[in-house]
Design a protein around this motif. Structure first.
Motif, mmCIF file in Angstrom:
data_model
loop_
_atom_site.group_PDB
_atom_site.id
_atom_site.type_symbol
_atom_site.label_atom_id
_atom_site.label_comp_id
_atom_site.label_asym_id
_atom_site.label_seq_id
_atom_site.Cartn_x
_atom_site.Cartn_y
_atom_site.Cartn_z
ATOM 1 N N UNK B 72 -9.510 -15.728 -4.094
ATOM 2 C CA UNK B 72 -8.176 -15.152 -4.002
ATOM 3 C C UNK B 72 -7.379 -15.733 -2.842
ATOM 4 N N UNK B 73 -8.043 -15.966 -1.712
ATOM 5 C CA UNK B 73 -7.333 -16.495 -0.555
ATOM 6 C C UNK B 73 -6.870 -17.921 -0.801
ATOM 7 N N UNK B 74 -7.791 -18.760 -1.311
ATOM 8 C CA UNK B 74 -7.423 -20.164 -1.532
ATOM 9 C C UNK B 74 -6.262 -20.252 -2.530
ATOM 10 N N UNK B 173 2.580 -20.668 9.996
ATOM 11 C CA UNK B 173 2.378 -19.538 9.078
ATOM 12 C C UNK B 173 0.937 -19.042 9.044
ATOM 13 N N UNK B 174 0.063 -19.654 9.858
ATOM 14 C CA UNK B 174 -1.340 -19.249 9.835
ATOM 15 C C UNK B 174 -1.503 -17.754 10.071
ATOM 16 N N UNK B 175 -0.759 -17.221 11.043
ATOM 17 C CA UNK B 175 -0.964 -15.808 11.365
ATOM 18 C C UNK B 175 -0.503 -14.905 10.220
ATOM 19 N N UNK B 176 0.558 -15.335 9.527
ATOM 20 C CA UNK B 176 1.007 -14.548 8.363
ATOM 21 C C UNK B 176 -0.059 -14.585 7.278
ATOM 22 N N UNK B 177 -0.615 -15.798 7.061
ATOM 23 C CA UNK B 177 -1.650 -15.945 6.047
ATOM 24 C C UNK B 177 -2.814 -15.014 6.357
ATOM 25 N N UNK B 178 -3.168 -14.960 7.653
ATOM 26 C CA UNK B 178 -4.280 -14.094 8.039
ATOM 27 C C UNK B 178 -3.979 -12.625 7.784
ATOM 28 N N UNK B 179 -2.759 -12.193 8.113
ATOM 29 C CA UNK B 179 -2.443 -10.788 7.808
ATOM 30 C C UNK B 179 -2.564 -10.544 6.318
ATOM 31 N N UNK B 180 -2.136 -11.530 5.519
ATOM 32 C CA UNK B 180 -2.249 -11.388 4.063
ATOM 33 C C UNK B 180 -3.692 -11.238 3.636
ATOM 34 N N UNK B 181 -4.576 -12.064 4.223
ATOM 35 C CA UNK B 181 -5.992 -11.999 3.845
ATOM 36 C C UNK B 181 -6.586 -10.663 4.295
ATOM 37 N N UNK B 182 -6.158 -10.203 5.479
ATOM 38 C CA UNK B 182 -6.687 -8.918 5.969
ATOM 39 C C UNK B 182 -6.261 -7.776 5.046
ATOM 40 N N UNK B 183 -5.002 -7.805 4.662
ATOM 41 C CA UNK B 183 -4.503 -6.785 3.732
ATOM 42 C C UNK B 183 -5.225 -6.907 2.385
ATOM 43 N N UNK B 184 -5.390 -8.178 1.944
ATOM 44 C CA UNK B 184 -6.069 -8.424 0.671
ATOM 45 C C UNK B 184 -7.516 -7.962 0.712
ATOM 46 N N UNK B 185 -8.145 -8.092 1.883
ATOM 47 C CA UNK B 185 -9.544 -7.693 2.000
ATOM 48 C C UNK B 185 -9.702 -6.204 1.693
#
Lengths: 250, 255
Positions: B72-74, B173-185
């Protein structure tokens, strides 16, 4: 940078995407109707559900559970958040615990609610509350802490009492955070409603979805999923409108 | 002026002690089958661990979560970057992604079962669907914001489009991507449990469901404690990784 399309072209492009999707589905679905069904059949099926009022009663049952759970979650969440956020010791004592519950997938508590309250509406509503309340609590705590800083002095110099400070200073100051909490709470409540419906045989959409899947009734399943999607969209739109109305910071 | 007060950790420990004490006290007053005391739940937890049930279930759930979340992340990052760097694509697809994002993905369980069966692969599909739109939305927003903020700078350094992307937009945008992955988790975790409860029984999801079917409140609570600890560790780990990779952005705003 590519040239930007006009709003009208963008809408046309969206329509194009939808039409393309429907056409592809119709073409493939007619080859394998028992697995894929096809849009015209799904619409016919949905229409029969509408005209027999079956859809209405499904929606009414789910809406009752979602709305009661949502209202309770918001009220309880804000109250607990304000109480915990108001004093430093209380916050330090309970925030780690609340934070842990916030990130826990609390759908796992639905079975416990079944054991406590039986297979009924009560268990469903409490499940929805449990799933949705923690974002509201956490965001209220964060918000009231951030709002407190600048305005607490002002409130003190106006000699406001504790409750008045909370109502007139802390909550309005925390509004941006409360609104984030509201959005998270709403999506968790929707999820909780469906999840609880899978586990508890009720009169609502969740259970209907599950039994349509079990019966391998593709048209009914797609129709119901469309209904869920439309409802989620509707809730989202109403929420955005509502947020726009109360958010004075925009 | 700061009031003199106990250190934070003391308060936190006090809070835990208080909660456990109330739980224990209440559990001993009432019917233990309905509301088991803390020690009873701990005993059950130990039994789960000793019998190996919990370990096996934990590994199964984590495997499902990690595989689904990774895919999902990739996919989410790639789609988010593509859509985020093209205003027309973004405008066209925004409403569809919004719809998918606000739909409870758990509702797709019967659909996924119809298409892919109930096995591990089907469960991965569900976990993937549970988290991919979170990552897409966050990545898209990040790319758009960074592009807006740094476009002029990149232009004045005469960076090519590829250079701008690699040196400016991606790190920005790395930090935004990380928030997305955290939310997605978070939502992938719910998806994984749902998959294991309603599709082929496996992992922690099936342990919880089995506990419910055998009317064991202590077992359900032991599972919830396991999940709470797991979720806390995972979230803390994500935050730490986030700070490692994007230390300049220090916020804890879960949006």
């Amino acid at each position: 940078m590519p040239e930007e399309l006009s709003p009208r072209t963008v809408i046309a492009a969206r329509m194009g995407v939808i039409l393309l999707w429907l056409a592809t589905w119709e073409a493939f679905g007619r080859q394998q109707p028992e697995l894929l069904s096809y849009p015209s059949l799904v619409v016919t099926y949905l229409w029969s559900m509408i005209s027999s009022f079956e859809l209405f009663s499904l929606l009414a049952a789910s809406a009752r559970i979602f709305l009661s759970g949502w209202v309770l979650a918001v009220l309880i969440g804000v109250t607990i958040g304000v109480v915990v956020g108001a004093s430093r010791p209380v916050r330090l004592m309970f925030e780690p615990f609340l934070n842990a519950l916030y990130s826990t997938p609390l759908v796992a508590l639905i079975p416990l609610m079944v054991l406590w309250f039986g297979l009924g509406e009560k268990a469903m509503i409490i499940s929805v509350v449990l799933n949705a309340v923690f974002p509201m609590i956490i965001m209220t705590i964060i918000g009231s802490r951030n709002a407190g800083k600048e305005y607490r002095e002002v409130a003190r110099s106006f000699r406001l009492g504790r409750i008045q400070t909370i109502l007139k200073v802390v909550l309005p100051g925390a509004l941006p955070y409360l609104l984030v909490g509201l959005r998270l709470t709403t999506s968790s409540a929707l999820r909780g409603t469906i999840f609880a419906g899978f586990l508890i045989p009720d009169q609502g959409i969740g259970n209907a979805l599950r039994s349509a899947g079990d019966a391998l009734n593709a048209s009914r399943l797609y129709g119901l999923i469309m209904v869920v999607v439309i409802c989620a969209l509707l809730v989202d739109v109403v929420l955005r409108r509502g947020i726009k109305l109360i958010d004075y910071t925009r | 002026m700061k009031r003199r007060s106990l250190p934070d950790l003391v308060w936190a420990v006090l809070g835990i002690v208080l909660i456990v004490a109330v739980w224990q006290f209440y559990g001993q007053l009432t019917n233990p089958f309905l509301f088991p005391s803390f020690t009873r739940v701990l005993g059950q937890l130990w039994e789960y661990i000793a019998s190996g049930i919990l370990g096996r279930a934990f590994v199964e759930t984590m495997g499902l979560l990690v595989v689904g979340l990774a895919i999902g992340s990739v996919v989410g990052i790639v789609v988010g970057i593509v859509i985020g760097s093209n205003a027309n694509l973004s405008a066209t697809f925004a409403p569809f992604i919004q719809v998918a994002y606000s739909t409870p993905r758990i509702a797709l369980i019967p659909l996924v079962m119809l298409w892919f069966g109930v096995g591990f692969n089907a469960q991965v599909v569900l976990v993937f669907l549970s988290c991919v739109f979170e990552v897409v939305t966050a990545t898209e927003a990040g790319v758009q914001l960074v592009t807006k903020q740094y476009r002029e700078v990149a232009r004045s350094f005469r960076l090519s489009r590829l250079q701008t992307f690699i040196k400016v937009i991606l790190p920005g945008s790395v930090s935004y991507i990380f928030s997305g992955i955290r939310l997605g988790m978070g939502s992938a975790f719910v998806g994984a449990l749902g998959a294991q409860m309603f599709m082929q029984a496996s992992g922690l999801g099936s342990v919880v469901k089995h506990a419910m079917q055998s009317f064991r409140t202590d077992q359900v609570m032991a599972c919830v404690i396991t999940l709470a600890i797991t979720a806390a560790v995972l979230t803390a780990g994500m935050r730490r990784a986030e700070q490692r990779i994007a230390p300049w952005r220090n916020d804890s705003f879960d949006d």
